[in-house]
Design a protein around this motif. Structure first.
Motif, PDB file in Angstrom:
ATOM      1  N   VAL A   7     100.166   1.387 -21.455  1.00  0.00           N
ATOM      2  CA  VAL A   7      98.960   1.018 -20.712  1.00  0.00           C
ATOM      3  C   VAL A   7      99.147   1.628 -19.335  1.00  0.00           C
ATOM      4  N   ALA A   8      98.187   2.505 -18.969  1.00  0.00           N
ATOM      5  CA  ALA A   8      98.337   3.260 -17.727  1.00  0.00           C
ATOM      6  C   ALA A   8      97.065   3.121 -16.884  1.00  0.00           C
ATOM      7  N   ARG A   9      97.273   3.242 -15.576  1.00  0.00           N
ATOM      8  CA  ARG A   9      96.163   3.096 -14.607  1.00  0.00           C
ATOM      9  C   ARG A   9      95.862   4.456 -13.994  1.00  0.00           C
ATOM     10  N   VAL A  10      94.591   4.740 -13.833  1.00  0.00           N
ATOM     11  CA  VAL A  10      94.198   6.001 -13.191  1.00  0.00           C
ATOM     12  C   VAL A  10      94.471   5.862 -11.689  1.00  0.00           C
ATOM     13  N   VAL A  11      95.299   6.774 -11.147  1.00  0.00           N
ATOM     14  CA  VAL A  11      95.634   6.683  -9.714  1.00  0.00           C
ATOM     15  C   VAL A  11      94.976   7.808  -8.912  1.00  0.00           C
TER      16      VAL A  11
END
Ligand SMILES: NC(=O)C1=CN([C@@H]2O[C@H](COP(=O)(O)OP(=O)(O)OC[C@H]3O[C@@H](n4cnc5c(N)ncnc54)[C@H](OP(=O)(O)O)[C@@H]3O)[C@@H](O)[C@H]2O)C=CC1
Ligand SMILES: CCCCCCCCC/C=C/C=O
Length: 329
Positions: free
Chosen positions: A69-73
């Protein structure tokens, strides 16, 4: 400039994966082009499939397979704004650049009180596996007896609970007494430790003297040899996993199962969750609803620190996890 940390495969696994099979590398990521976005992994998943699939999918030096699960930075793509969370199959890496292909947004109705890591577990690939693998292949009916092994793990613990929701008597096997206590807590009717029973056949008979209508197999090998003999006529078997055999370099020769399948008229079908990709949302909606209603309990086995990811993976394969094995970066 962002430096991605990634775990790579030094050499193909032989037998059980070992710490020296993994190498941590740092890579400077380039600036984003038009249409690209930079993501930062928050939770990573260690799953059994990594062991068998790495042989055919990876060459030495590649990043180890896996999901996060990754967040757009950072984003140069209006369809993926900064702050959005996605499930990706980018491998064991802290940061990666994507053009958006293959990114799956978390279900839109994700409740504020649920950890996003569940998108890798009870509401993610393992949850969907339990849901369709059980309901579409074993087709459990009210009053059926359901057997599941690796029952205290990510998939097995959900299979057993879904079986209870559908009105089955549920029998689970797992590899420690702590796991048996967990299985009773989440509603299994019977549970035994396959490592300490003197006979698998006797343990299966004691747990359900009348036999089994449904068998959700995560393990294969000797366990399945014993389980097939305890099936009722017209029993249904989901072959979901064969974890007892993933480290074998030479396939073991076993008892041959055709007579059991023939004379008991069993149905036995392999299942790969990937085949159900376009029906994920339907399963996720139901899984989220059961969790909200308190009918489905989830448990996570957390390893803290990206640097400990190989240990988390090796530990999961050895059975250290109760519930879904998750790495928090
Ligand atoms: N077909 C598909 O689409 C999918 C299949 N799977 C399969 O489902 C199974 C469970 O996966 P998942 O829930 O993610 O993993 P788990 O969370 O169940 O972790 C793996 C567990 O397997 C058990 N195990 C390890 N070695 C053995 C062995 N030799 N004999 C018996 N049990 C063993 C251990 O529990 P214990 O202490 O009980 O030994 C361990 O905790 C795996 O076989 C996996 O490959 C998973 C996802 C999708
Ligand atoms: C490169 C392969 C990624 C596949 C991820 C999903 C795995 C589903 C099938 C699992 C089989 C056994 O565990």
């Amino acid at each position: 400039m962002v430096v991605a940390k990634s775990w790579t495969m030094v050499r193909h696994f032989e037998g059980a994966p070992k710490p020296e099979d993994f190498k941590l590398v740092n890579t400077e990521l380039p600036s984003l082009k038009d249409g690209e976005l930079l993501l930062e992994s928050e939770f990573l998943s260690v799953d059994p499939y990594i062991r068998p699939y790495s042989k055919e999918k990876l060459k030495e030096g590649d990043i180890i397979l896996g999901s996060q699960v990754a967040r757009v930075v950072e984003s140069n793509n209006a369809a993926f704004p900064v702050g959005g969370y996605y499930v990706a199959y980018a491998g064991w890496t802290t940061h990666f650049i994507s053009d958006g292909t293959g990114l799956d947004a978390l279900p839109s109705n994700w409740p504020d009180n649920l950890p996003r890591s569940l998108a890798l577990g009870a509401v993610g690939m393992p949850g969907v596996t339990a849901y369709y693998g059980l309901l579409e292949i074993c087709k459990p009916k009210e009053g059926d007896v359901l057997l599941v092994n690796a029952a205290a793990g990510a998939v097995g613990s959900l299979v057993g609970q879904i079986g209870k929701i559908k009105g089955c008597k549920v029998v689970g096997s797992a590899g420690s007494d702590e796991k048996l206590t967990f299985l009773k807590e989440i509603g299994f009717d019977e549970a035994f430790n396959y490592k300490t029973v003197s006979s698998l056949a006797e343990a299966l008979k004691t747990a359900s003297p009348e036999g089994y209508d449904c068998y959700f197999d995560n393990v294969g090998g000797k366990f399945s040899d014993a389980a097939l003999q305890q099936m009722k006529d017209f029993g249904r078997i989901t072959v979901c996993g064969a974890i007892s055999q993933y480290n074998d370099s030479v396939p073991p020769s076993g008892p041959y199962i055709q007579p059991y399948i023939l004379f008991k008229q069993l149905l036995m079908q392999g299942f790969l969750v990937w085949t159900w990709k376009n029906r994920y949302p339907e399963a996720q909606k139901q899984l989220l609803q059961w969790i909200a209603e308190g009918k489905l309990k989830y448990h996570e086995h957390i390893t803290n620190g990206f640097e400990n990811m190989p240990a988390g993976f090796i530990g999961m394969l050895k059975g250290e996890n109760v519930g879904k094995a998750i790495i928090i970066v």
